[in-house]
Design a protein around this motif. Structure first.
Motif, PDB file in Angstrom:
ATOM      1  N   ALA A  43       0.849  -1.190   0.000  1.00 10.79           N
ATOM      2  CA  ALA A  43       0.000   0.000   0.000  1.00 10.79           C
ATOM      3  C   ALA A  43       0.882   1.237   0.000  1.00 10.79           C
ATOM      4  O   ALA A  43       2.008   1.207   0.494  1.00 10.79           O
ATOM      5  N   ALA A  44       0.340   2.305  -0.559  1.00 13.70           N
ATOM      6  CA  ALA A  44       1.033   3.599  -0.550  1.00 13.70           C
ATOM      7  C   ALA A  44      -0.022   4.692  -0.486  1.00 13.70           C
ATOM      8  O   ALA A  44      -1.147   4.522  -0.953  1.00 13.70           O
ATOM      9  N   GLY A  45       0.362   5.781   0.117  1.00  9.79           N
ATOM     10  CA  GLY A  45      -0.515   6.939   0.193  1.00  9.79           C
ATOM     11  C   GLY A  45       0.313   8.199   0.145  1.00  9.79           C
ATOM     12  O   GLY A  45       1.405   8.232   0.709  1.00  9.79           O
ATOM     13  N   ASP A  46      -0.169   9.202  -0.566  1.00 10.64           N
ATOM     14  CA  ASP A  46       0.579  10.447  -0.593  1.00 10.64           C
ATOM     15  C   ASP A  46      -0.359  11.628  -0.408  1.00 10.64           C
ATOM     16  O   ASP A  46      -1.528  11.567  -0.767  1.00 10.64           O
TER      17      ASP A  46
ATOM     18  N   ALA B 117      -2.318   1.410  13.704  1.00 12.88           N
ATOM     19  CA  ALA B 117      -1.665   2.469  12.923  1.00 12.88           C
ATOM     20  C   ALA B 117      -2.672   3.512  12.455  1.00 12.88           C
ATOM     21  O   ALA B 117      -2.318   4.686  12.282  1.00 12.88           O
ATOM     22  N   SER B 118      -3.924   3.096  12.274  1.00 14.83           N
ATOM     23  CA  SER B 118      -4.939   4.052  11.823  1.00 14.83           C
ATOM     24  C   SER B 118      -5.227   5.120  12.878  1.00 14.83           C
ATOM     25  O   SER B 118      -5.839   6.139  12.571  1.00 14.83           O
ATOM     26  N   GLU B 119      -4.766   4.896  14.081  1.00 14.06           N
ATOM     27  CA  GLU B 119      -4.968   5.869  15.161  1.00 14.06           C
ATOM     28  C   GLU B 119      -3.791   6.834  15.324  1.00 14.06           C
ATOM     29  O   GLU B 119      -3.834   7.722  16.176  1.00 14.06           O
ATOM     30  N   ILE B 120      -2.737   6.677  14.531  1.00 13.65           N
ATOM     31  CA  ILE B 120      -1.574   7.566  14.634  1.00 13.65           C
ATOM     32  C   ILE B 120      -1.945   8.923  14.035  1.00 13.65           C
ATOM     33  O   ILE B 120      -2.258   9.030  12.863  1.00 13.65           O
ATOM     34  N   SER B 121      -1.899   9.927  14.868  1.00  9.93           N
ATOM     35  CA  SER B 121      -2.307  11.277  14.457  1.00  9.93           C
ATOM     36  C   SER B 121      -1.080  12.184  14.312  1.00  9.93           C
ATOM     37  O   SER B 121       0.032  11.840  14.731  1.00  9.93           O
ATOM     38  N   GLY B 122      -1.326  13.332  13.749  1.00  8.10           N
ATOM     39  CA  GLY B 122      -0.276  14.341  13.682  1.00  8.10           C
ATOM     40  C   GLY B 122       0.218  14.720  15.067  1.00  8.10           C
ATOM     41  O   GLY B 122       1.411  14.954  15.272  1.00  8.10           O
ATOM     42  N   GLU B 123      -0.697  14.756  16.024  1.00  9.37           N
ATOM     43  CA  GLU B 123      -0.306  15.075  17.410  1.00  9.37           C
ATOM     44  C   GLU B 123       0.611  13.988  17.984  1.00  9.37           C
ATOM     45  O   GLU B 123       1.548  14.298  18.721  1.00  9.37           O
ATOM     46  N   ASP B 124       0.347  12.724  17.640  1.00  9.97           N
ATOM     47  CA  ASP B 124       1.220  11.636  18.094  1.00  9.97           C
ATOM     48  C   ASP B 124       2.630  11.808  17.532  1.00  9.97           C
ATOM     49  O   ASP B 124       3.618  11.590  18.229  1.00  9.97           O
TER      50      ASP B 124
ATOM     51  N   LEU C  12       0.545  16.286   7.887  1.00  9.45           N
ATOM     52  CA  LEU C  12       0.683  15.826   6.509  1.00  9.45           C
ATOM     53  C   LEU C  12       1.180  14.380   6.477  1.00  9.45           C
ATOM     54  O   LEU C  12       0.656  13.546   5.738  1.00  9.45           O
ATOM     55  N   ALA C  13       2.160  14.061   7.308  1.00 12.25           N
ATOM     56  CA  ALA C  13       2.681  12.687   7.384  1.00 12.25           C
ATOM     57  C   ALA C  13       1.613  11.727   7.882  1.00 12.25           C
ATOM     58  O   ALA C  13       1.457  10.620   7.355  1.00 12.25           O
ATOM     59  N   SER C  14       0.867  12.139   8.889  1.00  2.15           N
ATOM     60  CA  SER C  14      -0.218  11.304   9.403  1.00  2.15           C
ATOM     61  C   SER C  14      -1.271  11.069   8.325  1.00  2.15           C
ATOM     62  O   SER C  14      -1.757   9.946   8.159  1.00  2.15           O
ATOM     63  N   SER C  15      -1.605  12.095   7.578  1.00  4.52           N
ATOM     64  CA  SER C  15      -2.596  11.955   6.509  1.00  4.52           C
ATOM     65  C   SER C  15      -2.114  11.012   5.409  1.00  4.52           C
ATOM     66  O   SER C  15      -2.897  10.217   4.876  1.00  4.52           O
ATOM     67  N   ALA C  16      -0.830  11.073   5.080  1.00  4.74           N
ATOM     68  CA  ALA C  16      -0.268  10.157   4.075  1.00  4.74           C
ATOM     69  C   ALA C  16      -0.331   8.718   4.573  1.00  4.74           C
ATOM     70  O   ALA C  16      -0.661   7.800   3.816  1.00  4.74           O
ATOM     71  N   LEU C  17      -0.036   8.516   5.855  1.00  6.52           N
ATOM     72  CA  LEU C  17      -0.133   7.184   6.454  1.00  6.52           C
ATOM     73  C   LEU C  17      -1.579   6.691   6.400  1.00  6.52           C
ATOM     74  O   LEU C  17      -1.842   5.543   6.014  1.00  6.52           O
ATOM     75  N   GLN C  18      -2.516   7.547   6.769  1.00  3.40           N
ATOM     76  CA  GLN C  18      -3.932   7.155   6.759  1.00  3.40           C
ATOM     77  C   GLN C  18      -4.399   6.821   5.338  1.00  3.40           C
ATOM     78  O   GLN C  18      -5.178   5.888   5.138  1.00  3.40           O
ATOM     79  N   GLU C  19      -3.914   7.581   4.364  1.00  5.40           N
ATOM     80  CA  GLU C  19      -4.273   7.294   2.976  1.00  5.40           C
ATOM     81  C   GLU C  19      -3.716   5.934   2.551  1.00  5.40           C
ATOM     82  O   GLU C  19      -4.398   5.167   1.875  1.00  5.40           O
ATOM     83  N   ALA C  20      -2.483   5.628   2.932  1.00  5.95           N
ATOM     84  CA  ALA C  20      -1.904   4.324   2.593  1.00  5.95           C
ATOM     85  C   ALA C  20      -2.727   3.198   3.220  1.00  5.95           C
ATOM     86  O   ALA C  20      -3.026   2.195   2.557  1.00  5.95           O
ATOM     87  N   LEU C  21      -3.090   3.368   4.468  1.00  4.15           N
ATOM     88  CA  LEU C  21      -3.901   2.347   5.145  1.00  4.15           C
ATOM     89  C   LEU C  21      -5.266   2.200   4.477  1.00  4.15           C
ATOM     90  O   LEU C  21      -5.757   1.083   4.275  1.00  4.15           O
ATOM     91  N   GLY C  22      -5.873   3.319   4.132  1.00  2.00           N
ATOM     92  CA  GLY C  22      -7.168   3.283   3.440  1.00  2.00           C
ATOM     93  C   GLY C  22      -7.057   2.599   2.088  1.00  2.00           C
ATOM     94  O   GLY C  22      -7.957   1.822   1.699  1.00  2.00           O
ATOM     95  N   ASN C  23      -5.971   2.840   1.382  1.00  2.00           N
ATOM     96  CA  ASN C  23      -5.763   2.188   0.086  1.00  2.00           C
ATOM     97  C   ASN C  23      -5.603   0.686   0.263  1.00  2.00           C
ATOM     98  O   ASN C  23      -6.100  -0.108  -0.548  1.00  2.00           O
ATOM     99  N   TRP C  24      -4.918   0.271   1.332  1.00  2.00           N
ATOM    100  CA  TRP C  24      -4.747  -1.158   1.597  1.00  2.00           C
ATOM    101  C   TRP C  24      -6.093  -1.801   1.918  1.00  2.00           C
ATOM    102  O   TRP C  24      -6.436  -2.868   1.392  1.00  2.00           O
ATOM    103  N   ILE C  25      -6.868  -1.150   2.777  1.00  2.00           N
ATOM    104  CA  ILE C  25      -8.187  -1.667   3.131  1.00  2.00           C
ATOM    105  C   ILE C  25      -9.084  -1.743   1.878  1.00  2.00           C
ATOM    106  O   ILE C  25      -9.826  -2.702   1.704  1.00  2.00           O
ATOM    107  N   GLY C  26      -8.977  -0.750   1.001  1.00  2.00           N
ATOM    108  CA  GLY C  26      -9.766  -0.723  -0.207  1.00  2.00           C
ATOM    109  C   GLY C  26      -9.440  -1.848  -1.184  1.00  2.00           C
ATOM    110  O   GLY C  26     -10.267  -2.211  -2.019  1.00  2.00           O
ATOM    111  N   GLN C  27      -8.248  -2.409  -1.053  1.00  2.00           N
ATOM    112  CA  GLN C  27      -7.837  -3.522  -1.913  1.00  2.00           C
ATOM    113  C   GLN C  27      -8.433  -4.843  -1.447  1.00  2.00           C
ATOM    114  O   GLN C  27      -8.443  -5.823  -2.188  1.00  2.00           O
ATOM    115  N   LYS C  28      -8.894  -4.883  -0.225  1.00  2.00           N
ATOM    116  CA  LYS C  28      -9.405  -6.135   0.372  1.00  2.00           C
ATOM    117  C   LYS C  28     -10.762  -6.496  -0.166  1.00  2.00           C
ATOM    118  O   LYS C  28     -11.601  -5.790  -0.481  1.00  2.00           O
TER     119      LYS C  28
END
Length: 142
Positions: A46-49, A101-108, A126-142
């Motif tokens: 998965a990747a997210g940007d 990992a989906s709970e990792i926020s910018g504040e974290d 921005l980094a947290s959002s990229a991580l969340q996008e990657a995770l969402g893309n992985w979930i979307g592949q399932k």
């Protein structure tokens, strides 16, 4: 005999290093100079940007097995704050489940870094959002 250009460049580098230490502190400056997770991953699961309003982009790459993040890396076109934020997002996500990992926020990310200057905190989000996008893309592949 020292070349004048080499001496000038050495002086500029020392001034940059001192400014980074003042801005980020010793630990975060060391991460900026030698990030552990900075690379473009071949064949990620998965990747997210994300692109920030400042013009920086961060891309997060993940290898995931049985809903657990085994490997993470990042690439950024951004500043030092984007580098350390992408690096910390990867560090925080490795060995976590997708749900964790989906709970990792910018504040974290900011907390783990010990903070960033106020005008650079958006890089952690921005980094947290990229991580969340990657995770969402992985979930979307399932």
């Amino acid at each position: 005999m020292t070349d004048p250009l080499d001496a000038l460049l050495n002086d500029i580098q020392h001034k940059c290093d001192d400014a980074a230490l003042d801005m980020f502190g010793e630990k975060t400056t060391a991460r900026w100079k030698n990030p552990s997770f900075a690379r473009i991953m071949n064949s990620p699961d998965a990747a997210g940007d994300m692109a920030g309003s400042c013009g920086d982009t961060i891309k997060i790459f993940l290898k995931i097995t049985e809903s657990k993040i085994n490997e993470a890396s990042f690439y950024t076109s951004g500043c030092g704050a984007s580098i350390v934020s992408g690096d910390m997002a990867c560090e925080l996500s490795v060995n976590k489940t997708v749900d964790q990992a989906s709970e990792i926020s910018g504040e974290d990310i900011l907390t783990a870094l010990g903070g960033l200057p106020e005008d650079k905190t958006h890089c952690a989000h921005l980094a947290s959002s990229a991580l969340q996008e990657a995770l969402g893309n992985w979930i979307g592949q399932k």
